[in-house]
Design an enzyme around this catalytic site. Structure first.
Site, mmCIF file in Angstrom:
data_model
loop_
_atom_site.group_PDB
_atom_site.id
_atom_site.type_symbol
_atom_site.label_atom_id
_atom_site.label_comp_id
_atom_site.label_asym_id
_atom_site.label_seq_id
_atom_site.Cartn_x
_atom_site.Cartn_y
_atom_site.Cartn_z
ATOM 1 N N SER A 1 0.980 -1.366 -0.159
ATOM 2 C CA SER A 1 -0.114 0.117 -0.068
ATOM 3 C C SER A 1 0.933 1.234 0.092
ATOM 4 O O SER A 1 1.758 1.561 -1.156
ATOM 5 C CB SER A 1 -0.804 -0.065 1.227
ATOM 6 N N ASP B 1 -0.713 -3.608 -3.966
ATOM 7 C CA ASP B 1 -1.631 -2.709 -4.162
ATOM 8 C C ASP B 1 -1.180 -1.269 -3.718
ATOM 9 O O ASP B 1 -1.618 -0.796 -2.646
ATOM 10 C CB ASP B 1 -2.907 -3.082 -3.576
ATOM 11 N N HIS C 1 -8.178 -4.620 -0.504
ATOM 12 C CA HIS C 1 -6.826 -4.104 -0.448
ATOM 13 C C HIS C 1 -6.004 -4.981 0.296
ATOM 14 O O HIS C 1 -5.130 -5.221 -0.098
ATOM 15 C CB HIS C 1 -6.938 -2.753 0.420
#
Length: 453
Positions: free
Chosen positions: A163, A187, A257
């Protein structure tokens, strides 16, 4: 007086004995554990680097930033993987850290260094955490330069960023002028990076090789392509098995996510072995327009795996490549994929969706090609991508149904001159055919597969 003194001395001796028995060798440095109160008040950036090796796979040892070789377990000559977490709105340690460390060490004798910047990432204000990524990147860059002075090779450094940590890894790579061996972005974060230029986010120039996995592009993840190869799981957005409504609570916000991390864990564990196909879009992939991998021959189609060496050089030459795959909702996530070629001979034009079942004894698995209506008419060849949740290796019977939605009036017949089933990710399995099948719309027909002429 003497009794009090005696008790004091006994207590002192007991404390000393306990310290002696525990020993420094048993002390571990744990990931910083914070809570919501810290997040409400806000935290200032403080970076810790926790070392794990095959000698201490479950017991992290904090490294000195300026003198990493002072830690006897650190070997500059070994490859080094840095694991970099992202935004931590609750302050709790990531649940996946220990598993990533164990699986990396199972792959290779290396230094695994967890970058703990929880103080900084743990803020209710996401924008504060974003601003800290630049400072944290400078901190890690300085450490890597010290490693290099002590004999480490930048070629053998791998940054794995989750992330917000993916962009942090990109900033480190940019500061080192793209000489880092590899960056893996799981991601990469989208908020505040959607319209950012290459210098303000992860991009292919940040390392010799950059691979990216997308699972939540319509929410917390970043849209677009940002590596030499970008993997798009289920199109890179909504993941199967994740809640679709806000009533599911926290899972509704984080499930898609977090799926990137769990898919990567599965890849590290070598239980997934998911095949991906180069394509311009997920819709074209689902329409079976991108089931070839000529650019990588003699290597097979790219797979979501830790070792990308079979495809690395071809991907670097290509610049940027998008690859797509579908998954099931649970471990091991991979689907069994077949290319299905139909030659129709029916007299009347029909529109419908296709359902295919594979049978082996009592085991049954089904693929539904229902994302859009398909056209079936005379003298027409149709290619489909059929993806099954369960792997059946010995297929004894196949059932086929074309559902047109016609519930009023006579059922029209559909004649198939040939049906051909070609395995995509199991090339050692036989291609299966069946010839001249007459079926009614909305009715299932079953047959035994035959060798193809």
């Amino acid at each position: 007086m003497n009794l009090c003194r005696l008790l004091y001395l006994l207590g002192f001796l007991i404390i000393c004995k306990g310290d002696e028995e525990s020993g420094d060798s048993e002390l571990c440095d744990d990931f910083t554990d914070l809570n919501l109160s810290h997040c409400f008040m806000g935290t200032s950036l403080y970076v810790r680097l926790l070392l794990y090796t095959r000698s201490n796979p479950e017991c992290g040892r904090e490294l000195q930033h300026r003198h990493p070789s002072d830690q006897p377990l650190f070997q500059a000559s070994l490859p080094t993987a840095f694991v970099i977490h992202g935004y931590r709105p609750t302050g709790a340690p990531p649940i996946w850290i220990d598993q990533v460390v164990q699986l990396l060490l199972a792959h290779e004798d290396m230094n695994v260094i967890v970058m703990d910047w929880n103080k900084g990432a743990a803020n209710l204000n996401y924008f504060t955490a974003v601003t800290y990524t630049r400072e944290a990147a400078q901190n890690l860059t300085g450490f890597i330069l010290t490693m290099q002075e002590e004999g480490a090779s930048l070629d053998h450094i791998h940054l794995i960023g989750v992330s917000l940590g993916a962009h942090l890894a990109g900033f480190v790579g940019a500061q080192l002028k793209g000489k880092i061996g590899r960056i893996t972005g799981l991601d990469p974060a989208g908020p505040m990076f959607t319209s950012a230029g290459p210098d303000e986010r992860l991009d292919p120039s940040d390392a010799q090789f950059v691979d990216v996995l997308h699972t939540d592009m319509d929410s917390f993840g970043l849209r677009g392509a940002h590596g030499h190869i970008d993997f798009y799981a289920n199109g890179g957005a909504d993941q199967p098995g994740c809640p679709k409504t806000i009533f599911a609570g926290k899972s509704y916000f984080v499930c898609d996510h977090q799926r990137a991390v769990f898919l990567y864990l599965c890849a590290l564990n070598q239980t997934c072995s998911i095949t991906a196909f180069p394509c311009s879009s997920y819709s074209d992939f689902r329409d079976a327009k991108c089931l070839q991998c000529e650019a990588f021959r003699p290597a097979p189609c790219p797979k979501l795996v830790y070792d990308m060496s079979p495809w690395r050089e071809a991907l670097i030459r290509a610049g940027q490549t998008k690859v797509f795959f579908s998954t099931s909702s649970t471990l091991p996530y991979r689907k069994l994929s077949y290319r299905v070629d139909l030659v129709t001979w029916n007299q009347y034009l029909r529109w419908g969706v296709v359902y295919i079942r594979f049978h082996s004894g009592k085991s049954v698995t089904e693929a539904r090609i229902d994302h859009k209506l398909l056209r079936f008419e005379q003298f027409t060849s149709t290619r489909l991508l059929a993806e099954f949740d369960d792997d059946i290796s010995s297929i004894q019977k196949i059932s086929l149904r074309i559902n047109t939605g016609n519930v009023i009036g006579p059922r029209y017949k559909i004649r198939l001159m040939r049906v051909r089933f070609s395995p995509l990710d199991q090339p050692h399995r036989p291609v299966m055919c069946r010839y001249d099948i007459i079926m009614e719309e909305n009715m299932e027909v079953s047959f035994r597969p035959q060798p193809c002429n």
